[in-house]
Each structure stands twice: as C-alpha cells, then as structure tokens.
Design an enzyme around this catalytic site. Sequence first.
Site, PDB file in Angstrom:
ATOM      1  N   CYS A 113     -38.970  74.111  73.577  1.00 33.11           N
ATOM      2  CA  CYS A 113     -40.119  74.633  74.232  1.00 33.11           C
ATOM      3  C   CYS A 113     -39.608  75.980  74.688  1.00 33.11           C
ATOM      4  O   CYS A 113     -40.507  76.998  75.270  1.00 33.11           O
ATOM      5  CB  CYS A 113     -40.825  74.072  75.126  1.00 33.11           C
ATOM      6  SG  CYS A 113     -40.084  73.923  76.685  1.00 33.11           S
ATOM      7  N   TYR A 157     -47.811  31.846  84.907  1.00 36.42           N
ATOM      8  CA  TYR A 157     -46.576  31.382  85.460  1.00 36.42           C
ATOM      9  C   TYR A 157     -46.202  31.908  86.909  1.00 36.42           C
ATOM     10  O   TYR A 157     -45.696  30.988  87.757  1.00 36.42           O
ATOM     11  CB  TYR A 157     -45.405  32.082  84.356  1.00 36.42           C
ATOM     12  CG  TYR A 157     -44.077  31.348  84.781  1.00 36.42           C
ATOM     13  CD1 TYR A 157     -43.503  30.156  84.183  1.00 36.42           C
ATOM     14  CD2 TYR A 157     -43.115  32.084  85.674  1.00 36.42           C
ATOM     15  CE1 TYR A 157     -42.279  29.731  84.530  1.00 36.42           C
ATOM     16  CE2 TYR A 157     -42.027  31.709  85.662  1.00 36.42           C
ATOM     17  CZ  TYR A 157     -41.446  30.637  85.395  1.00 36.42           C
ATOM     18  OH  TYR A 157     -40.128  30.056  85.688  1.00 36.42           O
ATOM     19  N   GLU A 169     -20.316  29.841  63.081  1.00 35.37           N
ATOM     20  CA  GLU A 169     -21.395  30.425  63.796  1.00 35.37           C
ATOM     21  C   GLU A 169     -20.792  31.898  64.181  1.00 35.37           C
ATOM     22  O   GLU A 169     -19.481  32.197  63.909  1.00 35.37           O
ATOM     23  CB  GLU A 169     -20.963  29.618  65.347  1.00 35.37           C
ATOM     24  CG  GLU A 169     -20.953  28.407  65.174  1.00 35.37           C
ATOM     25  CD  GLU A 169     -20.717  27.670  66.347  1.00 35.37           C
ATOM     26  OE1 GLU A 169     -20.351  28.260  67.365  1.00 35.37           O
ATOM     27  OE2 GLU A 169     -21.100  26.673  66.798  1.00 35.37           O
ATOM     28  N   LYS A 222     -19.704  34.775  66.169  1.00 36.97           N
ATOM     29  CA  LYS A 222     -18.542  34.929  67.437  1.00 36.97           C
ATOM     30  C   LYS A 222     -19.056  35.932  68.388  1.00 36.97           C
ATOM     31  O   LYS A 222     -19.222  37.222  68.181  1.00 36.97           O
ATOM     32  CB  LYS A 222     -17.008  35.259  67.088  1.00 36.97           C
ATOM     33  CG  LYS A 222     -16.021  35.148  68.156  1.00 36.97           C
ATOM     34  CD  LYS A 222     -14.750  35.271  67.863  1.00 36.97           C
ATOM     35  CE  LYS A 222     -13.606  35.281  68.744  1.00 36.97           C
ATOM     36  NZ  LYS A 222     -13.922  36.074  70.067  1.00 36.97           N
ATOM     37  N   CYS A 253     -34.691  75.403  76.895  1.00 36.53           N
ATOM     38  CA  CYS A 253     -34.937  74.194  76.219  1.00 36.53           C
ATOM     39  C   CYS A 253     -34.886  74.428  74.810  1.00 36.53           C
ATOM     40  O   CYS A 253     -35.590  75.553  74.437  1.00 36.53           O
ATOM     41  CB  CYS A 253     -36.016  73.572  76.755  1.00 36.53           C
ATOM     42  SG  CYS A 253     -36.759  72.114  75.532  1.00 36.53           S
ATOM     43  N   SER A 313      -8.940  29.256  73.802  1.00 37.75           N
ATOM     44  CA  SER A 313      -9.192  30.389  72.974  1.00 37.75           C
ATOM     45  C   SER A 313      -9.040  30.067  71.682  1.00 37.75           C
ATOM     46  O   SER A 313      -8.636  28.966  71.163  1.00 37.75           O
ATOM     47  CB  SER A 313      -8.396  31.578  73.465  1.00 37.75           C
ATOM     48  OG  SER A 313      -6.936  31.136  73.078  1.00 37.75           O
ATOM     49  N   CYS A 366     -35.153  69.873  80.772  1.00 38.35           N
ATOM     50  CA  CYS A 366     -36.243  71.028  80.757  1.00 38.35           C
ATOM     51  C   CYS A 366     -37.263  71.124  81.668  1.00 38.35           C
ATOM     52  O   CYS A 366     -37.784  69.798  82.086  1.00 38.35           O
ATOM     53  CB  CYS A 366     -36.660  70.853  79.317  1.00 38.35           C
ATOM     54  SG  CYS A 366     -38.231  71.464  79.149  1.00 38.35           S
ATOM     55  N   LYS A 408     -12.208  37.644  61.821  1.00 38.32           N
ATOM     56  CA  LYS A 408     -12.559  38.798  62.613  1.00 38.32           C
ATOM     57  C   LYS A 408     -12.979  39.549  61.488  1.00 38.32           C
ATOM     58  O   LYS A 408     -12.398  39.844  60.577  1.00 38.32           O
ATOM     59  CB  LYS A 408     -11.155  39.297  62.927  1.00 38.32           C
ATOM     60  CG  LYS A 408     -10.552  38.674  64.398  1.00 38.32           C
ATOM     61  CD  LYS A 408     -11.384  39.045  65.577  1.00 38.32           C
ATOM     62  CE  LYS A 408     -10.515  39.163  66.760  1.00 38.32           C
ATOM     63  NZ  LYS A 408     -11.490  39.203  67.862  1.00 38.32           N
ATOM     64  N   ASP A 445     -19.757  38.437  71.258  1.00 36.95           N
ATOM     65  CA  ASP A 445     -19.028  39.340  72.037  1.00 36.95           C
ATOM     66  C   ASP A 445     -19.552  39.621  73.509  1.00 36.95           C
ATOM     67  O   ASP A 445     -20.251  40.376  73.830  1.00 36.95           O
ATOM     68  CB  ASP A 445     -18.947  40.680  71.387  1.00 36.95           C
ATOM     69  CG  ASP A 445     -17.628  41.456  71.896  1.00 36.95           C
ATOM     70  OD1 ASP A 445     -16.718  40.952  72.722  1.00 36.95           O
ATOM     71  OD2 ASP A 445     -17.646  42.701  71.399  1.00 36.95           O
ATOM     72  N   CYS A 470     -43.951  70.532  77.548  1.00 32.82           N
ATOM     73  CA  CYS A 470     -42.811  70.545  76.621  1.00 32.82           C
ATOM     74  C   CYS A 470     -43.083  69.743  75.661  1.00 32.82           C
ATOM     75  O   CYS A 470     -43.158  68.325  75.963  1.00 32.82           O
ATOM     76  CB  CYS A 470     -41.250  70.286  77.029  1.00 32.82           C
ATOM     77  SG  CYS A 470     -40.087  70.290  75.726  1.00 32.82           S
ATOM     78  N   TYR A 513     -22.095  26.971  72.898  1.00 29.69           N
ATOM     79  CA  TYR A 513     -21.470  26.334  71.729  1.00 29.69           C
ATOM     80  C   TYR A 513     -20.249  25.527  71.857  1.00 29.69           C
ATOM     81  O   TYR A 513     -19.741  25.238  70.923  1.00 29.69           O
ATOM     82  CB  TYR A 513     -21.150  27.592  70.806  1.00 29.69           C
ATOM     83  CG  TYR A 513     -20.263  28.696  71.746  1.00 29.69           C
ATOM     84  CD1 TYR A 513     -19.119  28.404  72.279  1.00 29.69           C
ATOM     85  CD2 TYR A 513     -20.670  29.746  72.215  1.00 29.69           C
ATOM     86  CE1 TYR A 513     -18.238  29.111  72.982  1.00 29.69           C
ATOM     87  CE2 TYR A 513     -20.121  30.840  72.836  1.00 29.69           C
ATOM     88  CZ  TYR A 513     -18.631  30.219  73.344  1.00 29.69           C
ATOM     89  OH  TYR A 513     -17.866  31.285  74.144  1.00 29.69           O
TER      90      TYR A 513
HETATM   91  S1  IVH Z   1     -15.450  28.029  70.468  1.00 32.70           S
HETATM   92  C1  IVH Z   1     -12.482  25.422  71.503  1.00 32.70           C
HETATM   93  N1  IVH Z   1     -17.373  29.313  69.588  1.00 32.70           N
HETATM   94  O1  IVH Z   1     -14.370  33.435  71.680  1.00 32.70           O
HETATM   95  C2  IVH Z   1     -12.942  26.962  71.113  1.00 32.70           C
HETATM   96  N2  IVH Z   1     -16.122  30.548  70.914  1.00 32.70           N
HETATM   97  O2  IVH Z   1     -11.304  33.291  71.618  1.00 32.70           O
HETATM   98  C3  IVH Z   1     -13.554  27.020  72.492  1.00 32.70           C
HETATM   99  N3  IVH Z   1     -16.696  33.092  71.601  1.00 32.70           N
HETATM  100  O3  IVH Z   1     -13.401  32.453  75.074  1.00 32.70           O
HETATM  101  C4  IVH Z   1     -14.376  28.556  71.987  1.00 32.70           C
HETATM  102  N4  IVH Z   1     -18.426  32.860  70.240  1.00 32.70           N
HETATM  103  O4  IVH Z   1     -15.818  33.618  74.705  1.00 32.70           O
HETATM  104  C5  IVH Z   1     -16.481  29.587  70.224  1.00 32.70           C
HETATM  105  N5  IVH Z   1     -19.401  30.576  68.630  1.00 32.70           N
HETATM  106  C6  IVH Z   1     -18.263  30.481  69.444  1.00 32.70           C
HETATM  107  C7  IVH Z   1     -18.108  31.800  70.173  1.00 32.70           C
HETATM  108  C8  IVH Z   1     -16.842  31.611  71.057  1.00 32.70           C
HETATM  109  C9  IVH Z   1     -17.692  33.529  71.063  1.00 32.70           C
HETATM  110  C10 IVH Z   1     -15.566  33.453  72.236  1.00 32.70           C
HETATM  111  C11 IVH Z   1     -15.337  32.584  73.740  1.00 32.70           C
HETATM  112  C12 IVH Z   1     -13.854  32.006  73.725  1.00 32.70           C
HETATM  113  C13 IVH Z   1     -13.198  33.067  72.668  1.00 32.70           C
HETATM  114  C14 IVH Z   1     -12.291  32.266  72.188  1.00 32.70           C
END
Ligand code: IVH
Length: 668
Positions: free
Chosen positions: A412, A34, A112, A114, A409, A80, A427, A315, A116, A432, A227
């Site tokens: 040792c 590559y 799916e 969620k 230590c 959100s 150490c 959640k 973080d 050691c 997503y």
């Molecule tokens: S869908 C229309 N799918 O959650 C909905 N969000 O509170 C748009 N997030 O800002 C979001 N995993 O950072 C969606 N599988 C997932 C997610 C996801 C994490 C986060 C994303 C968003 C926040 C929404």
Amino acid sequence: MTPSEKSADLRKQLHYHNHRYYVLDDPEISDAAYDALLRELETLETQYPDLITPDSPTQRVGAAPAREFAPALHESPMLSLSNAMDEQEVLDFDKRIKNMLETEEDIEYVVEPKLDGLAIEIVYEQGVFTIGSTRGDGFQGENITQNLKTIHSIPLKLFPSEEITLPERFEVRGEVIISRKDFQELNNARLDSGEAPFANPRNAAAGSVRQLDSRITARRPLDALFYAYGTDSTLGLYSHDAILKAFSALGLKINKERTVCKTIQDAIAACKQFETGRHDLPYEIDGAVIKVNRLDLQDELGTVARSPRWAIAYKFEPVQETTTIKGISVQVGRTGALTPVADLEPVQVAGVVLKSATLHNQDEIDRKDIRIGDTVIVQRAGDVIPEVVKVITSKRTGQERSYRIPDICPVCSAPVARSEDEAVSRCTNRQCAAQVKESIKHFASRRAMDIEGLGDKLVEQVVDKGLVRTPADLYGLTHSQWKSLDRMAAKSADNIMDALEKSKQAGLPRLLFGLGIRYAGEQTAKLIARNYTSIEQLYTVTRDDLLEIHDVGPEVADSVSAFFSDEINREVIQMLAEAGIVMTSEADTGQSTELAGKKFVFTGTLTKFKRDDAARIVESQGGSVTSSVTKKTDYVVVGDSPGSKYEKARKLGLAILSEEEFLELTDT
Ligand code: IVH
C-alpha cells in the site's frame, strides 16, 4: 452420592472425555460442557481437599517453577536404534537376524514412523501416572513429572480392562512431539511478540518439556505417542503389535500409521512409502523404524552395545539442500509485520520442489548475513515455507547484494515502522489490503469464528473487489454478492451465509481471539472473557485492571487496553454487534451463576480457608479475584486484622463480607 463418590464419578467422566478429545480426536461433548465438569470437580476439591488425587484432571495445570530437575533412574535402560542408511543395510539387518535365529523363514516386522521429538518414559503405578522422565543418557534421565502431566494426550490414569492385567508398576515409552501446524502457530506467535523462533518442532518440543516452570509447558501445544515398553511391561502378550493395541485400549495414544509386514521386502516397501508420504503427515519424522514383531524372537536376539538387535531405524534422505537466492521479496501479515522471503532457484528437497524460504526478519538476515545471489543451504523444518540454514560463504563471487527491508509497504506504499524493542518492521496503514486480508482470514479461522467455507481465495476476492474492509462487512454481503464471486454457485453462497449465521453464536472468547488483538492468543482471549463477560466491560478497561488478572502480563495488558480505546476498533465492534454477533461469554461458559463477572478482593488474615482456595471457589463460579480495591470491586472479603484495603472499601461503600458470609454467598 457422597462427595467422595461424586468426585470419583467426575474424575471418571473427565478422563473419558479427555481421552475422546485428545487421544481419539473424536469428542462427545462440547468444550463448555467439559469445562463445566472440570469446574464442578475443582469446587468439590476446594471444599474437600482430601479428595484431590494425583490423577485428578485438576492437576494438569502446571506448578510453580522448580530450581532444577531431580534425576530419574530407568529400571531398564532406554535404548537407542542403530541406523540403516539404504536398502542394502536393511537387507543386511534381516540377514543377521535370520542367522542368529538359525532360520530361513521370513520374519514378521512392524514398521512405524520414527518420530522426531523427545523420548520419554512414564511410570504408572496401579494404573496411575506417577513418574515421567526424559531419556537422558539412557540409564538416568530427568524427572519431569509435572511437565508431562500438563500434556493432555498422556493419561493420568489408565483405563482398566477385563482382558488386560496391568502389572503393579507399568513402564511405557514414547515421544513428545509438536505437530507442524502447532509449531507454525507457536513460531508465528513468538515472532509476533519479538521472540526468537524455534528452529524446528523437535527443538520446540524438547525446549517446552524441559521448562523449570511447568506453567509454561502447559501453554505449549505438546502431544505424545507411545511405542515401547520398559521392565515387566509386556502385559503377557506375544507381539509388539498386540502390545500397541493394548496400549490403545488402556487409553495411551499410539501411532495409527504402523504396518505389520510379512517379509523384509514388505518392510522396505513400507519404509519407502513413509518416505514419500512424510510431508503429508501432521508431524515431522526423520525415518522409519523396523521392529521384529514377535517378543520371544526379540528376547532371543537381545541387545548389542546400547541398541536392540531386533530393531533398526531406516533413515530418510536429508531434508537439506543447496541452492541460490535469486531475490528477496516481502510479505505483509495481519499485524502489518513485513516478512522477507527469499526467492530460490527451485530445488528438490526430499521429494518437494522448494521455490521460496522465509527469512523471518531483518535481524535474521543480518545475523546469517544473507545476500541476494548467495549460495545457501535450505531445509524444510516442519514448515510449509522452508528456511535458509546458512550461507556457503566460500561460494561468494563478490557480485552478491545485501538487502534491507523497505521503508514503505510494498502493498500500500504507507510508511513502515520498526519499534526499538521489536525485531519486526510493520506497515503503519491499517487499511492496507494485505493487513485487511490477513485479519479477515484470521477472524474466519477455525479457532476463531470458525466460518466454514470462507477460505483464503474467497477472502482475497471480497477484499480486492472492495466488498469487505472489516470483519463486520462479511455479515452484510447479500446472496447475490456472494454468488457473483469466482467459482461460487448458488449452493456455495447458501453455505457461506449459513456458516456466517452460525458463527454469530461463537461467543466472546472466540470473538476476542478473532479480533486479532496483538499478544492475545486463544488462551489469553479465554482468560479475559472469563473476567469480563461482555464486550462493554472491556471498553473502559485499563492496563492496571487487566494486570490484576492472574497470568496477564504487561504486553497483553497494554495491547488489550489500547485495542479497546481505539475509535476504529470500537466502530468495527459496534457493527459486529449490529450484525447480531453474540458479545458475551455466557454462550461459551455454558453456565451463569450469581457470581459471574463479579470481582472479589480478600484482605486480612483468613482463618476459615486459604486465599488460593477462595480464589478457586470464586473462579469456578465465573467470578475473579483481584489484588487492589477500586470502584469496580464488587465484594471485599475481610479476615482478621484487615488493613488499608478494608478502609478503602468502606470509604467507597463497597459490599464487605466476613469469611462466613463469603462461604454462604458461594454456597461453600
Ligand atoms: S523404539 C528399543 N520407536 O528414536 C528401541 N524409537 O534412536 C527404543 N524414536 O530414543 C526405541 N520414533 O526417541 C522407537 N517408533 C519409534 C520411534 C523411536 C522415534 C526415537 C526415540 C529413541 C530413538 C532411538
């Protein structure tokens, strides 16, 4: 092939192999092959800069610092999700949907994980990555295109497909994350170099993506999963699941973990399954997202405030719990670093029983004022070993005892030292047993010499039995010695010996990394091996020589030169060489040219090419460019009105080239 056809062909091959490696995790060619393709493209682009395209894989390297990020408007707001804290709230969500749609039939959902991390949007125009941005306030984020281009799992160009017609402007949304394992390694490296660790993978990902210097971003182990979709980006499809499949066909990385559920009960079961399995996933998740699968129903449901009515985040239970610290003990690592560990009253945190938590170092203990007997909040943060978040001081009884890392230590009994500029105590005894064990584990690890089957337990045994004191000793053990170890049969002894034999060919970059030189991570090891193609060259290397390598800083330079001038280290290397370990970098670069290992200096005003371009030509052929003329310089390339460097080169009798001669030598 014309240069233009050739570069298009190379780009296509590189896009393909990049996708196999970073998205599918299923490479077809070696790293070296590559790299060779990438270098070929770099050379071609240096010769014909007009051939550089925005989607060229050479553009992933990161650019010089920006002063601030430009704003980036989202065509349609990045929404959100509203939350469901328990099962009942999920059932309410389903009921609301059925009411609005005036139906009693089951709704099909996709569930799916969620993720973080940090939400991002990528805009592809005519299939080419043009703008990347953060979510910001949902309407306007920051333009972080340069940074996002450094993430290999984000395609610079989408794969065309007969079935999928891409709109002119295609907007995809997803999450930048760091896996638990990469997070752990990143933090270990930071602690090793005295930097503050990141609190969790989310912070590490967000911090990395919002660097003004994208070269820093390029060095962080970021990944991205997609997503969601923006304006006019549903590809004429009828369901969320179909869109994700199309994403995957286009080369975008999606989450394999999603499940399509026929009923809300199935969706709840899927959420619970994610919750119990969350710690087995390679990355952190803080919930599960339930989405209505059919797009026509999504449209009908619409949004309320800034969340879609057709999706909800389930959640998980918090990953923090309260417990007490029964005692504090110390672990000794590869570099001798002493890490204090809190011995906890066992406590269940999100399905896992915690018994210990890392306290990082004395400064952390002091900063959080952690004492033995304290009641504390602990959390699992993408980490196998959890952390103490804070002390609940109101629970103190006065019986608590403060703690200091010992002066000797615990393994040792050698003295422990702490240098002024570091947070870590170490150490001082290199023999050691703890240090030896950890260095051998590192030497054998996948990204170093990759000795398959030589796991932690085995390393501990061979060290405890006195069979191994340095990595070189591994290669001298006989079949019967391996077989004599606990839980080792003849077959496993064969396997270990085969793996050791194979590891001899790992090449200089892996060897350098495996030797565990302080501050020399995988990338630095590669960089050094590019500039010094055999280990002998490193024996005489000075701090200043190393500093001339672009991207090598003073810590690395000091540590590498000190490592190679150390007698004991040299002896170990000598023994490794005698055992037949390859000590050159040819094995890894897969390409050796006349210029391999040669050092160039450019001086005077160059008229035929730019200095940066010349450097790229040299590097693409395995040579390196340094800034000052020394005995070790191989070629001095002289432009118009050269100064003292030219004089010095003449005095030293070095090879002096005109610009034309340089172009000839490099076949440019
Ligand atoms: S869908 C229309 N799918 O959650 C909905 N969000 O509170 C748009 N997030 O800002 C979001 N995993 O950072 C969606 N599988 C997932 C997610 C996801 C994490 C986060 C994303 C968003 C926040 C929404």
